[in-house]
Design an enzyme around this catalytic site. Sequence first.
Site, PDB file in Angstrom:
ATOM      1  N   GLN A   1       0.904  -1.683  -0.267  1.00 55.23           N
ATOM      2  CA  GLN A   1      -0.177   0.091   0.047  1.00 55.23           C
ATOM      3  C   GLN A   1       1.103   1.112   0.183  1.00 55.23           C
ATOM      4  O   GLN A   1       0.892   1.996   0.885  1.00 55.23           O
ATOM      5  CB  GLN A   1      -1.100   0.123   1.232  1.00 55.23           C
ATOM      6  CG  GLN A   1      -2.045  -1.361   1.169  1.00 55.23           C
ATOM      7  CD  GLN A   1      -2.929  -1.348   2.267  1.00 55.23           C
ATOM      8  OE1 GLN A   1      -3.498  -0.328   2.949  1.00 55.23           O
ATOM      9  NE2 GLN A   1      -2.982  -2.250   3.238  1.00 55.23           N
TER      10      GLN A   1
ATOM     11  N   HIS B   1       8.672  -4.781  -1.190  1.00 53.24           N
ATOM     12  CA  HIS B   1       7.769  -4.588  -2.005  1.00 53.24           C
ATOM     13  C   HIS B   1       8.573  -3.676  -3.075  1.00 53.24           C
ATOM     14  O   HIS B   1       8.067  -3.812  -4.681  1.00 53.24           O
ATOM     15  CB  HIS B   1       6.450  -4.817  -2.001  1.00 53.24           C
ATOM     16  CG  HIS B   1       5.149  -4.258  -2.992  1.00 53.24           C
ATOM     17  ND1 HIS B   1       5.334  -5.074  -4.135  1.00 53.24           N
ATOM     18  CD2 HIS B   1       4.873  -3.537  -4.067  1.00 53.24           C
ATOM     19  CE1 HIS B   1       4.224  -5.194  -5.107  1.00 53.24           C
ATOM     20  NE2 HIS B   1       3.950  -3.690  -4.864  1.00 53.24           N
TER      21      HIS B   1
ATOM     22  N   ASP C   1       4.287 -10.466 -13.591  1.00 54.97           N
ATOM     23  CA  ASP C   1       3.603  -8.924 -14.466  1.00 54.97           C
ATOM     24  C   ASP C   1       5.055  -7.749 -14.561  1.00 54.97           C
ATOM     25  O   ASP C   1       6.169  -8.361 -14.295  1.00 54.97           O
ATOM     26  CB  ASP C   1       2.902  -8.258 -12.747  1.00 54.97           C
ATOM     27  CG  ASP C   1       3.427  -8.409 -11.408  1.00 54.97           C
ATOM     28  OD1 ASP C   1       4.904  -7.637 -11.692  1.00 54.97           O
ATOM     29  OD2 ASP C   1       2.799  -8.641 -10.452  1.00 54.97           O
TER      30      ASP C   1
ATOM     31  N   LYS D   1      -0.423  -9.653 -16.217  1.00 57.48           N
ATOM     32  CA  LYS D   1      -1.621 -10.013 -15.623  1.00 57.48           C
ATOM     33  C   LYS D   1      -2.866  -8.967 -15.588  1.00 57.48           C
ATOM     34  O   LYS D   1      -2.054  -7.600 -15.941  1.00 57.48           O
ATOM     35  CB  LYS D   1      -1.075 -11.050 -14.579  1.00 57.48           C
ATOM     36  CG  LYS D   1      -1.029  -9.690 -13.420  1.00 57.48           C
ATOM     37  CD  LYS D   1      -0.705 -10.092 -12.008  1.00 57.48           C
ATOM     38  CE  LYS D   1      -0.478  -9.506 -10.496  1.00 57.48           C
ATOM     39  NZ  LYS D   1      -0.056 -10.143 -10.252  1.00 57.48           N
TER      40      LYS D   1
ATOM     41  N   THR E   1      -1.545 -14.626  -1.456  1.00 58.66           N
ATOM     42  CA  THR E   1      -3.157 -15.521  -1.938  1.00 58.66           C
ATOM     43  C   THR E   1      -2.303 -16.651  -2.984  1.00 58.66           C
ATOM     44  O   THR E   1      -3.017 -17.829  -2.973  1.00 58.66           O
ATOM     45  CB  THR E   1      -4.319 -15.329  -3.035  1.00 58.66           C
ATOM     46  OG1 THR E   1      -3.816 -14.502  -4.374  1.00 58.66           O
ATOM     47  CG2 THR E   1      -5.024 -14.164  -2.261  1.00 58.66           C
TER      48      THR E   1
HETATM   49  C1  R5P Z   1       1.879  -8.110  -6.937  1.00 60.49           C
HETATM   50  O1  R5P Z   1       2.745  -6.515  -7.459  1.00 60.49           O
HETATM   51  C2  R5P Z   1       3.173  -8.335  -6.480  1.00 60.49           C
HETATM   52  O2  R5P Z   1       4.642  -7.953  -6.588  1.00 60.49           O
HETATM   53  C3  R5P Z   1       2.727  -9.696  -5.862  1.00 60.49           C
HETATM   54  O3  R5P Z   1       2.692  -9.911  -6.935  1.00 60.49           O
HETATM   55  C4  R5P Z   1       1.129  -9.824  -5.191  1.00 60.49           C
HETATM   56  O4  R5P Z   1       1.485  -9.633  -4.689  1.00 60.49           O
HETATM   57  C5  R5P Z   1       1.595 -11.093  -5.082  1.00 60.49           C
HETATM   58  O5  R5P Z   1       0.449 -11.900  -4.571  1.00 60.49           O
HETATM   59  P1  R5P Z   1      -0.982 -12.953  -4.938  1.00 60.49           P
HETATM   60  O6  R5P Z   1      -0.162 -14.333  -4.030  1.00 60.49           O
HETATM   61  O7  R5P Z   1      -2.064 -12.550  -3.559  1.00 60.49           O
HETATM   62  O8  R5P Z   1      -0.959 -13.293  -5.798  1.00 60.49           O
END
Ligand code: R5P
Length: 313
Positions: A98, A131, A170, A194, A225
């Site tokens: 965030q 992140h 991504d 994605k 997740t």
């Molecule tokens: C997104 O920008 C992050 O780099 C991860 O790809 C994401 O947070 C992974 O989350 P989830 O396992 O819920 O898809």
Amino acid sequence: MDGELKVFAGSSNRALAQNIADLLDQPLGSATVERFPDGESRVQINENVRGADVFVVQSTSAPVDTHLMQLLIMIDALTRASAGRITAVIPYFGYARQEKKTTGREPITAKLAANLLEAAGATRVMTLDLHAPAVQGFFDIPVDHLQASPLLADAMRRVLCGEVVVVSPDAGGVARAHDFSQRLDDASLAIIFKNRTAPDAVQPLNVVGDVAGRTAVLVDDLISTGGTIGEGAQALQERGAREIYVCASHGVFAGASLEVLAHAPLERVFVSDSVPLPRQTNGAAITQVATAPLFAEAVRRVHNEESITALFT
Ligand code: R5P
């Protein structure tokens, strides 16, 4: 720094904190970290820290708010006990996703977390693979931003064979994947575009790059997740990848993520131990890579006023 080096732990990852302290030949500092009957966190530092160079190890992983609050309270207690310097060692920095407003009336919670840490009295932060690296700039105190990729790449090199392609799940992760591909002897690079249809649902649109017949390594900063990785692995399998591995700095493993990973076409998932692994991995093949040697060395260098940059060059 002249003050005595001391390592304390919150309750989020005591095993990692203990390993760091062991490598530094230090006992873990004595602190009571518990709850009052009404649910409030209670902390008591049980030894003298006056003038000490204190490192508090606490990942702000689930339960995120509890662990963040514990860390803040520990820093407050250390400040009031006249510690000389207080470094918040945050192997996994929760709320880092965030870090910007994507629509109107949203908070920037990563900045709020940074403000809270400084307000509590942290004089330095040490963390691993944020992140978004720009979160470092949310602090007006020094931040040591460590990288897990050398450790993860070493572990993966032992299992990978054939022609390797490193895949970003991504567009935002391309720089990270490119860095990782260089650590794997200049492996080739592919990108999945994605589409996030809901906070917990993603839909891969397209794979750019050649993956057919290759060993694919999906690289991400974290698995929450498992949606990003699960869908990404599916897309790679459909495009003919021979074997699919995953490498992520932080295994957050929220909700049913382990089942998602267990059912995805994956050989193995590599994560660091910034977040403790759940007792049951529900059939998901996961290897945790130890970060204590990295943190211990970084703590030693910070204490002795030596370079951290030199650790990664
Ligand atoms: C997104 O920008 C992050 O780099 C991860 O790809 C994401 O947070 C992974 O989350 P989830 O396992 O819920 O898809």
